[in-house]
Design an enzyme around this catalytic site. Structure first.
Site, PDB file in Angstrom:
ATOM      1  N   LYS A 112      64.395  24.586  -7.444  1.00  0.00           N
ATOM      2  CA  LYS A 112      64.146  23.224  -6.940  1.00  0.00           C
ATOM      3  C   LYS A 112      64.563  22.163  -7.960  1.00  0.00           C
ATOM      4  CE  LYS A 112      59.888  24.600  -5.960  1.00  0.00           C
ATOM      5  NZ  LYS A 112      60.060  26.070  -5.953  1.00  0.00           N
ATOM      6  N   ARG A 171      59.731  25.444 -20.084  1.00  0.00           N
ATOM      7  CA  ARG A 171      58.595  25.981 -20.846  1.00  0.00           C
ATOM      8  C   ARG A 171      59.066  26.219 -22.274  1.00  0.00           C
ATOM      9  NH1 ARG A 171      55.741  24.259 -17.470  1.00  0.00           N
ATOM     10  NH2 ARG A 171      54.245  25.348 -16.132  1.00  0.00           N
ATOM     11  N   ASP A 216      60.789  18.598 -23.700  1.00  0.00           N
ATOM     12  CA  ASP A 216      59.534  18.083 -23.118  1.00  0.00           C
ATOM     13  C   ASP A 216      58.449  19.150 -23.254  1.00  0.00           C
ATOM     14  OD1 ASP A 216      58.023  16.120 -21.638  1.00  0.00           O
ATOM     15  OD2 ASP A 216      58.164  17.439 -19.897  1.00  0.00           O
ATOM     16  N   GLU A 255      52.755  24.220 -27.951  1.00  0.00           N
ATOM     17  CA  GLU A 255      52.312  22.889 -27.521  1.00  0.00           C
ATOM     18  C   GLU A 255      50.815  22.799 -27.210  1.00  0.00           C
ATOM     19  OE1 GLU A 255      54.902  22.442 -24.017  1.00  0.00           O
ATOM     20  OE2 GLU A 255      53.089  22.373 -22.802  1.00  0.00           O
ATOM     21  N   HIS A 275      55.378  16.997 -22.727  1.00  0.00           N
ATOM     22  CA  HIS A 275      55.171  17.577 -21.392  1.00  0.00           C
ATOM     23  C   HIS A 275      54.832  16.495 -20.363  1.00  0.00           C
ATOM     24  CE1 HIS A 275      54.423  21.768 -19.588  1.00  0.00           C
ATOM     25  NE2 HIS A 275      54.695  20.933 -18.598  1.00  0.00           N
ATOM     26  N   GLN A 276      55.711  15.495 -20.261  1.00  0.00           N
ATOM     27  CA  GLN A 276      55.464  14.398 -19.328  1.00  0.00           C
ATOM     28  C   GLN A 276      56.446  14.396 -18.156  1.00  0.00           C
ATOM     29  OE1 GLN A 276      56.416  11.122 -22.326  1.00  0.00           O
ATOM     30  NE2 GLN A 276      57.451  10.265 -20.554  1.00  0.00           N
TER      31      GLN A 276
HETATM   32  P1  NAD Z   1      61.964  27.368  -8.996  1.00  0.00           P
HETATM   33  O1  NAD Z   1      61.176  28.624  -8.834  1.00  0.00           O
HETATM   34  O2  NAD Z   1      62.305  26.551  -7.787  1.00  0.00           O
HETATM   35  O3  NAD Z   1      63.336  27.697  -9.746  1.00  0.00           O
HETATM   36  C1  NAD Z   1      63.430  28.558 -10.856  1.00  0.00           C
HETATM   37  C2  NAD Z   1      64.793  29.196 -10.815  1.00  0.00           C
HETATM   38  O4  NAD Z   1      64.937  29.997 -12.005  1.00  0.00           O
HETATM   39  C3  NAD Z   1      65.007  30.135  -9.618  1.00  0.00           C
HETATM   40  O5  NAD Z   1      66.217  29.826  -8.960  1.00  0.00           O
HETATM   41  C4  NAD Z   1      65.050  31.521 -10.253  1.00  0.00           C
HETATM   42  O6  NAD Z   1      65.898  32.436  -9.551  1.00  0.00           O
HETATM   43  C5  NAD Z   1      65.598  31.186 -11.635  1.00  0.00           C
HETATM   44  N1  NAD Z   1      65.386  32.267 -12.586  1.00  0.00           N
HETATM   45  C6  NAD Z   1      64.351  33.143 -12.659  1.00  0.00           C
HETATM   46  N2  NAD Z   1      64.563  34.012 -13.656  1.00  0.00           N
HETATM   47  C7  NAD Z   1      65.750  33.677 -14.214  1.00  0.00           C
HETATM   48  C8  NAD Z   1      66.519  34.218 -15.291  1.00  0.00           C
HETATM   49  N3  NAD Z   1      66.103  35.300 -15.966  1.00  0.00           N
HETATM   50  N4  NAD Z   1      67.693  33.612 -15.588  1.00  0.00           N
HETATM   51  C9  NAD Z   1      68.129  32.536 -14.890  1.00  0.00           C
HETATM   52  N5  NAD Z   1      67.459  31.999 -13.864  1.00  0.00           N
HETATM   53  C10 NAD Z   1      66.285  32.571 -13.538  1.00  0.00           C
HETATM   54  O7  NAD Z   1      61.168  26.494 -10.070  1.00  0.00           O
HETATM   55  P2  NAD Z   1      61.251  24.918 -10.296  1.00  0.00           P
HETATM   56  O8  NAD Z   1      60.254  24.233  -9.432  1.00  0.00           O
HETATM   57  O9  NAD Z   1      62.679  24.510 -10.272  1.00  0.00           O
HETATM   58  O10 NAD Z   1      60.667  24.819 -11.782  1.00  0.00           O
HETATM   59  C11 NAD Z   1      61.374  25.353 -12.892  1.00  0.00           C
HETATM   60  C12 NAD Z   1      60.464  25.334 -14.104  1.00  0.00           C
HETATM   61  O11 NAD Z   1      60.207  23.969 -14.488  1.00  0.00           O
HETATM   62  C13 NAD Z   1      59.045  25.896 -13.876  1.00  0.00           C
HETATM   63  O12 NAD Z   1      59.031  27.304 -14.054  1.00  0.00           O
HETATM   64  C14 NAD Z   1      58.225  25.201 -14.906  1.00  0.00           C
HETATM   65  O13 NAD Z   1      58.186  26.029 -16.064  1.00  0.00           O
HETATM   66  C15 NAD Z   1      59.022  23.945 -15.246  1.00  0.00           C
HETATM   67  N6  NAD Z   1      58.286  22.697 -14.934  1.00  0.00           N
HETATM   68  C16 NAD Z   1      58.121  21.775 -15.916  1.00  0.00           C
HETATM   69  C17 NAD Z   1      57.453  20.581 -15.658  1.00  0.00           C
HETATM   70  C18 NAD Z   1      57.298  19.523 -16.713  1.00  0.00           C
HETATM   71  O14 NAD Z   1      56.435  18.647 -16.550  1.00  0.00           O
HETATM   72  N7  NAD Z   1      58.080  19.523 -17.766  1.00  0.00           N
HETATM   73  C19 NAD Z   1      56.940  20.365 -14.367  1.00  0.00           C
HETATM   74  C20 NAD Z   1      57.142  21.311 -13.371  1.00  0.00           C
HETATM   75  C21 NAD Z   1      57.814  22.498 -13.668  1.00  0.00           C
END
Ligand code: NAD
Length: 329
Positions: free
Chosen positions: A153, A233, A257, A262, A294-295
């Site tokens: 996403k 992460r 971020d 953290e 982490h914002q």
């Molecule tokens: P998502 O599940 O929609 O997408 C993750 C993608 O990573 C998927 O397409 C998956 O196939 C891929 N993936 C899994 N293992 C993999 C690998 N070994 N190599 C390459 N790709 C791989 O998740 P999302 O909603 O896009 O969120 C992604 C990440 O963002 C979350 O896991 C979370 O850690 C992080 N996040 C951070 C914040 C923030 O405030 N900074 C907020 C929300 C999410």
């Protein structure tokens, strides 16, 4: 339904208060949930937690003893919950799988633009009456190759937005997302992505396979002076190897971020404390490193969605409805 709400911040209250007492009886706790604070949940039906709460086997066992029957995460990632232990103890766990993925994608772009055009430095200089342009040179994003690791996403929205800047998009994921290809992006191997990218942005989840996906071996393949962005992460990056890459000039810019350690730092005002973490202290010392605490998720649209979906998850638990937001082993 009585809910113990952990790691509460003012912005959580702003978006959850409207539901208090109407839909749910909420008690806010500022402390993080972990084994030593789990007894605060005594007499509550459920707990509401965020990314730094630690729901390991011991914490979950204390929650179960205290009568807690469900956990609602205010986030998508669930690497901080021992799902197998929760299942064994009969605790249902729910998350918010998507909340404004635009928020995080746009924050990644904010890091890129700031690091590149140095607007943070210009802002401070001008407030001190320094109108010099020395050392503020950036580069055009147009025509640069941007490597996206994880095209779910957030990664796919990030890729679309960077395409809008005129960048060439290459991507690596275990599963191809047709939106990337429709936008003109190309899937390549992990190694090719490292070799060809001017900017790399991480958007895959943290799991045993992705821990330290960026390490000293990956830096060897990268272009000299490239930019690395991590809004996903902290442990996706080996921070010690990253410091070496910054010192050698291999890494030209780092925007993060999220950070490996953290939990001890982020979301806290430590401005009057001695920072004991020497690794973050070293990172902060580099002029080409930009850290936010982490914002990425912190927009009003995302917070609104987090509150709505969390309340719906609680209603689904109460009604015994099946939902895709429930996490199973
Ligand atoms: P998502 O599940 O929609 O997408 C993750 C993608 O990573 C998927 O397409 C998956 O196939 C891929 N993936 C899994 N293992 C993999 C690998 N070994 N190599 C390459 N790709 C791989 O998740 P999302 O909603 O896009 O969120 C992604 C990440 O963002 C979350 O896991 C979370 O850690 C992080 N996040 C951070 C914040 C923030 O405030 N900074 C907020 C929300 C999410």
């Amino acid at each position: 339904m009585k809910l113990a709400f952990f790691s509460t911040k003012s912005y959580d209250k702003e978006f959850f208060d409207p539901y208090h007492q109407q839909e749910i009886d909420l008690k806010y706790f500022e402390v993080r949930l972990y084994k030593d604070t789990a007894n605060l949940a005594k007499g509550y039906d459920g707990v509401c937690v965020f990314v730094h709460d630690d729901l390991d086997e011991e914490t979950l066992a204390i929650l179960a003893e205290n009568g807690v029957k469900f956990v609602v995460l205010r986030c998508a990632g669930f690497n901080n919950v021992n799902l197998a232990a929760a299942e064994k103890l009969g605790i249902n766990v729910y998350r918010v799988p998507a909340y404004s993925p635009e928020a995080v994608a746009e924050h990644a772009i904010a890091l890129i633009l700031t690091l590149n055009r140095k607007t943070h430095k210009a802002y401070n200089r001008i407030r001190e009456g320094n109108f010099s342009l020395e050392r503020l040179r950036g580069f055009n994003l147009h025509g640069k190759t941007v490597g996206v690791i994880g095209t779910g996403k957030i990664g796919s929205i990030f890729a679309k937005n960077m395409k809008g800047f005129g960048c060439n998009i290459i991507a690596y994921d275990k599963f191809e997302n047709k939106e990337i290809i429709e936008q003109g992006g190309t899937y390549v191997s992990f190694e090719k992505l490292l070799e060809q990218s001017d900017i790399i942005s991480l958007h895959c989840p943290l799991n045993p396979e992705t821990k330290h996906i960026i390490n000293k071996e990956s830096f060897k393949l990268m272009k000299d002076g490239m930019m690395l962005i991590n809004t996903s992460r902290g442990p996706l990056i080996n921070t010690v190897d990253t410091i070496e890459a910054l010192k050698s000039g291999k890494l030209g810019y780092l925007g993060i971020d999220v950070y490996e350690q953290e939990e001890q730092l982020f979301f806290k005002d430590l401005s009057e404390s001695v920072i004991k973490d020497d690794i973050i202290a070293r990172l902060i010392s580099f002029p080409n490193v930009l850290i936010t605490a982490h914002q990425g998720f912190l927009t009003k649209e995302a917070l609104q969605q987090i509150a709505e979906v969390t309340i719906q998850n609680i209603k689904d638990f109460k009604a015994g409805n099946a939902t895709n937001n429930q996490l199973k082993v």
